[in-house]
Design an enzyme around this catalytic site. Structure first.
Site, short mmCIF file in Angstrom:
data_model
loop_
_atom_site.label_atom_id
_atom_site.label_comp_id
_atom_site.label_asym_id
_atom_site.label_seq_id
_atom_site.Cartn_x
_atom_site.Cartn_y
_atom_site.Cartn_z
N LYS A 15 0.85 -1.19 0.00
CA LYS A 15 0.00 0.00 0.00
C LYS A 15 0.88 1.24 0.00
CE LYS A 15 0.72 1.68 4.33
NZ LYS A 15 1.24 3.03 4.64
N ALA A 105 10.23 -2.88 5.97
CA ALA A 105 10.47 -1.68 6.80
C ALA A 105 10.54 -0.41 5.97
CB ALA A 105 11.77 -1.84 7.61
N GLY A 107 7.46 1.29 4.99
CA GLY A 107 6.20 2.00 5.00
C GLY A 107 5.24 1.54 3.92
N ALA A 109 3.75 -1.50 4.04
CA ALA A 109 2.82 -2.45 4.69
C ALA A 109 3.01 -3.87 4.19
CB ALA A 109 1.37 -2.00 4.52
N GLY A 110 4.25 -4.26 3.94
CA GLY A 110 4.51 -5.64 3.56
C GLY A 110 4.13 -6.62 4.66
N SER A 112 1.83 -6.14 6.93
CA SER A 112 0.37 -6.16 6.96
C SER A 112 -0.19 -7.01 5.83
CB SER A 112 -0.17 -4.72 6.86
OG SER A 112 0.24 -3.96 7.98
N ASP A 145 -2.98 -1.40 9.42
CA ASP A 145 -3.00 -1.48 7.96
C ASP A 145 -3.53 -2.81 7.44
OD1 ASP A 145 -1.91 1.06 7.73
OD2 ASP A 145 0.14 0.34 7.49
#
Length: 306
Positions: A15, A105, A107, A109-110, A112, A145
């Site tokens: 995302k 790491a 941002g 959302a891997g 999530s 997320d």
């Protein structure tokens, strides 16, 4: 020992935040958020097979530093299995393989995405028939997320980002995505934001202009509406990201933006060909950086044929 089963593979997308508005810190220390998520075509695939115990094996794409992966037993996949087990009152075991192409790491959302994929894959493997509502509730318990990673496409996020509502998006958007080798501390970015914006409202305004731009499908109007309240704080802490954004725009992107609390930067382009041209120029400018091309919106976590 269980007999052989057909593996089940679920794909979940990265995302980016097209808009992130951050309210003043509340008495509980959290911030009320208004954000617009978009799922883009960078994916993790999670494959599950029947087993007597839960095991998780992760492989990463060549551009990902695997040293940042969680320790065994502390993966979000383990927490997803535990949440389903508690919800249904029965063990949830599997042999799980995660093939990661979403940078870690950054941002994006891997983690999530992996949590959402694990909920869906394990639910199907064990025929738990968890309702969509309950899957979203379990997802919110894994992280703010994760509900969006289940839903995908483009959506408004409220609360901590976990209250997700799909929005009208008539565009096909192309992005150049540049992750960073060096991570950022999300709490540090929020602390600096609080220092920069002591007058921030408790609840941010609704993102009317950005939603209108998405409904209109014009990349230049969307570029003008992109916004991130955390961007200045992130750029103060990482001046190299400010230089990267200037460089990307100078090389032809319509607009550059820090996604979420960083450190990934995203660049909106007019088309796929335009995005590939900008990505090539950014790669030539520095052969040390990872430069990816993605489009959105794409689907949330979903079963794929193996």
């Amino acid at each position: 020992m269980k007999g052989p089963t057909i593996p089940i593979t679920v794909r979940a997308a990265a995302k980016i935040n097209l808009l992130l508005c951050v309210g003043a810190p509340r008495p509980d220390g959290f911030h009320t958020l208004v954000t617009v998520y978009q799922a883009v075509s960078l994916y993790d695939d999670l494959t599950v097979e029947s087993a007597d115990d839960l095991t998780v094996e992760t492989t990463v794409a060549s551009y990902i530093d695997g040293s940042h992966l969680p320790e065994p037993g502390h993966n979000i996949v383990d927490r997803a299995a535990s949440a389903l087990a508690v919800h249904h009152g029965r063990p949830v075991a599997a042999r799980v393989r995660v093939d990661k192409s979403i940078p870690i790491a950054g941002g994006l959302a891997g983690g999530s995405a992996d949590g959402a994929a694990a909920l869906l894959a394990l639910d199907r493997l064990h025929d738990l028939q968890t309702s969509d509502h309950d899957l979203l509730v379990l997802a919110a318990g894994l992280g703010s997320d994760v509900p969006f990673a289940l839903i995908g496409a483009t959506a408004l996020g409220e609360g901590h980002g976990e209250i997700v509502t799909p929005v009208d998006d008539r565009g096909s958007w192309w992005w150049v995505v540049v992750p960073s080798e060096e991570g950022m501390s999300t709490p540090a970015v929020y602390r600096h934001y609080d220092e920069l914006r002591p007058e921030a409202p408790l609840v941010p305004d609704p993102p009317d202009e950005l939603l209108a731009a998405l409904a209109g499908g014009d990349p230049h109007r969307l570029a003008a509406a992109l916004h991130n309240d955390l961007e200045q704080a992130a750029l103060d802490l990482r001046p190299d990201l400010a230089q990267l954004i200037v460089e990307g725009v100078d090389l032809g992107a319509i607009r550059g933006l820090v996604s979420g609390s960083g450190p990934t930067c995203v660049f909106l382009c007019e088309s796929g060909d335009h995005a590939r041209t900008v990505a090539g120029a950014l790669s030539v400018a520095s052969d040390q950086r990872v430069v990816l091309v993605a489009h959105g919106p794409v689907a949330g976590a979903h079963l794929v044929d193996t």
